[in-house]
Design a protein around this motif. Sequence first.
Motif, short mmCIF file in Angstrom:
data_model
loop_
_atom_site.label_atom_id
_atom_site.label_comp_id
_atom_site.label_asym_id
_atom_site.label_seq_id
_atom_site.Cartn_x
_atom_site.Cartn_y
_atom_site.Cartn_z
N ILE A 262 41.47 -27.95 -16.71
CA ILE A 262 41.48 -28.28 -18.14
C ILE A 262 40.02 -28.17 -18.59
O ILE A 262 39.15 -28.86 -18.07
CB ILE A 262 42.00 -29.70 -18.42
CG1 ILE A 262 43.36 -29.93 -17.73
CG2 ILE A 262 42.10 -29.94 -19.92
CD1 ILE A 262 44.48 -29.10 -18.28
N GLU A 275 41.61 -34.11 -23.43
CA GLU A 275 42.41 -32.94 -23.77
C GLU A 275 41.58 -31.67 -23.77
O GLU A 275 40.40 -31.68 -24.12
CB GLU A 275 43.04 -33.15 -25.15
CG GLU A 275 43.93 -32.03 -25.63
CD GLU A 275 44.50 -32.30 -27.00
OE1 GLU A 275 44.74 -31.31 -27.74
OE2 GLU A 275 44.71 -33.48 -27.35
N ILE A 278 44.22 -25.13 -20.97
CA ILE A 278 44.69 -24.95 -19.60
C ILE A 278 44.25 -23.57 -19.10
O ILE A 278 44.55 -22.55 -19.73
CB ILE A 278 46.21 -25.09 -19.50
CG1 ILE A 278 46.64 -26.51 -19.89
CG2 ILE A 278 46.69 -24.77 -18.09
CD1 ILE A 278 48.14 -26.72 -19.89
N ARG A 298 47.52 -26.19 -24.02
CA ARG A 298 46.60 -27.30 -23.89
C ARG A 298 47.22 -28.42 -23.05
O ARG A 298 48.45 -28.51 -22.94
CB ARG A 298 46.20 -27.85 -25.27
CG ARG A 298 45.53 -26.82 -26.16
CD ARG A 298 45.13 -27.40 -27.50
NE ARG A 298 44.07 -28.40 -27.38
CZ ARG A 298 42.78 -28.11 -27.31
NH1 ARG A 298 42.37 -26.85 -27.33
NH2 ARG A 298 41.88 -29.07 -27.22
N ARG A 300 46.06 -32.30 -20.52
CA ARG A 300 45.04 -33.24 -20.02
C ARG A 300 45.50 -33.75 -18.66
O ARG A 300 46.69 -33.92 -18.41
CB ARG A 300 44.84 -34.40 -20.99
CG ARG A 300 46.01 -35.35 -21.11
CD ARG A 300 45.72 -36.51 -22.06
NE ARG A 300 46.80 -37.49 -22.04
CZ ARG A 300 46.84 -38.54 -21.22
NH1 ARG A 300 45.85 -38.75 -20.37
NH2 ARG A 300 47.86 -39.38 -21.24
#
Length: 462
Positions: A262, A275, A278, A298, A300
Amino acid sequence: MNTRHDVAPPSGAARELGMEIAGRLGRVLAAARRAEYYAGILPRDAAGLDALACLPVTTQKAYHDVMMTAPESLKSGEEHGGIVLQTGGTSGEPKFSIYSGAEIREMIRSGARMLGLMGVRKEHHVANCLGIGELYGGLITLEHELLELGARSLPFGPHVEPGFFLNAARRMRVDVLFTNPLFFMHKLREIHEVDPSFGFELLLYGGAGLSRVDAAWIRTHMGVKRIASVIASVDAMQFGFQCPHCTGNEHHTLDDFNHVEIVDEDGNPVEDGEEGRIVLTSLYRTLYPLIRYDIGDRGRFIGEACACGSPYRKIEFLGRGGELLSLSEEAEIWVHQLVKAFADEGPSAVQLVLEPYKHNAHLVVRLEGGHLDGAVVRRKILERLPVLGEAVERGSILVSVDVLAPGALPRSHRTGKVRLVVDQRFKGARAPSPLGEPGPWWRGGDDGAAALPGVRQAGHRS
């Protein structure tokens, strides 16, 4: 020797898993240095996960531009058979991915183990309703994984008629369904209308999200005990799955198959809980290596260990949204922020359309879901995203909400996916109605929603 598919990698320990990952990464980097494209960007001494974070992030556009214009520069060696797949094009132009036979076999082994960790057993009878055809690998790859696992598969595909499905599913005692909700949610409702008694035990899905409203309907009307998601990319295949202890959008990462990072907008890894974008490095693709590849989604990382005891890490998958919508000079918003503003309303499908308005944009949020109130959705967007609310008050942009019937948004006939962003500002024409008419059908509810500015409810033809 029997192969166990319902347990984590044989080592079971995070330390030994790390050693396995390091070994696979070393082989991938060695192969990549033989490819002209990577030879120019990979330092000779780059090795291990720490060094990986220092390498540049490869965008989808950069990678596939090379794949289309100079594919040999991405190739690390001789090809001995393989498979060519293509994306559905819902997030841009369709793109090709070339896999060697060895890579496909490794994908099948990893996929079978993943299915076992998700609860699929040899005694299960699985309705495979994923997409197929035109270089899309969903149904085909799942068939091979189920064969590897030892379960029985019924390859229905996504377009099966309810009567045919029910007849075969009853006779063959189907207890697991694997599908794309965007393709099959309306089909399940049709099946329920034909036979309200039909149900099954386990729903696995991929290719699109499943709203909380649709999930509740499936549990109530189909008697499903468990629902679980797989996340994958055509370029890297599966990289996340839900074990019985995952909730919401939590997924385990398949760390010995695809290394997940991430990262922030500069490509630097973020802290757990933060956040970001990816980025995947395939630990099995050596013919056309895929290193630090931005998939456009995206997420987290979740720092806590999972109750299942797996050494695989956990992420919260936040979906596609790495695109910035520029509605006017002062009104810009990231797609994932916009979708998050109304996600708690539980739409079954979403499409964001940008139409011309003055010299700026008219944002039309198109949602499927009979339970939705367009006025509520619009109010949440403008209140939770002040940059849009203030621009609407100034009159520089418009924001509207179309609430449509299930299945009304246009879908790819291959993948079942809905194009998330449709920009019509520079085409000189209004976006086509998802109902196939010159404009959307409007219906005023008891609350007079159709009379509210910016709220449009799709209705029936009169």
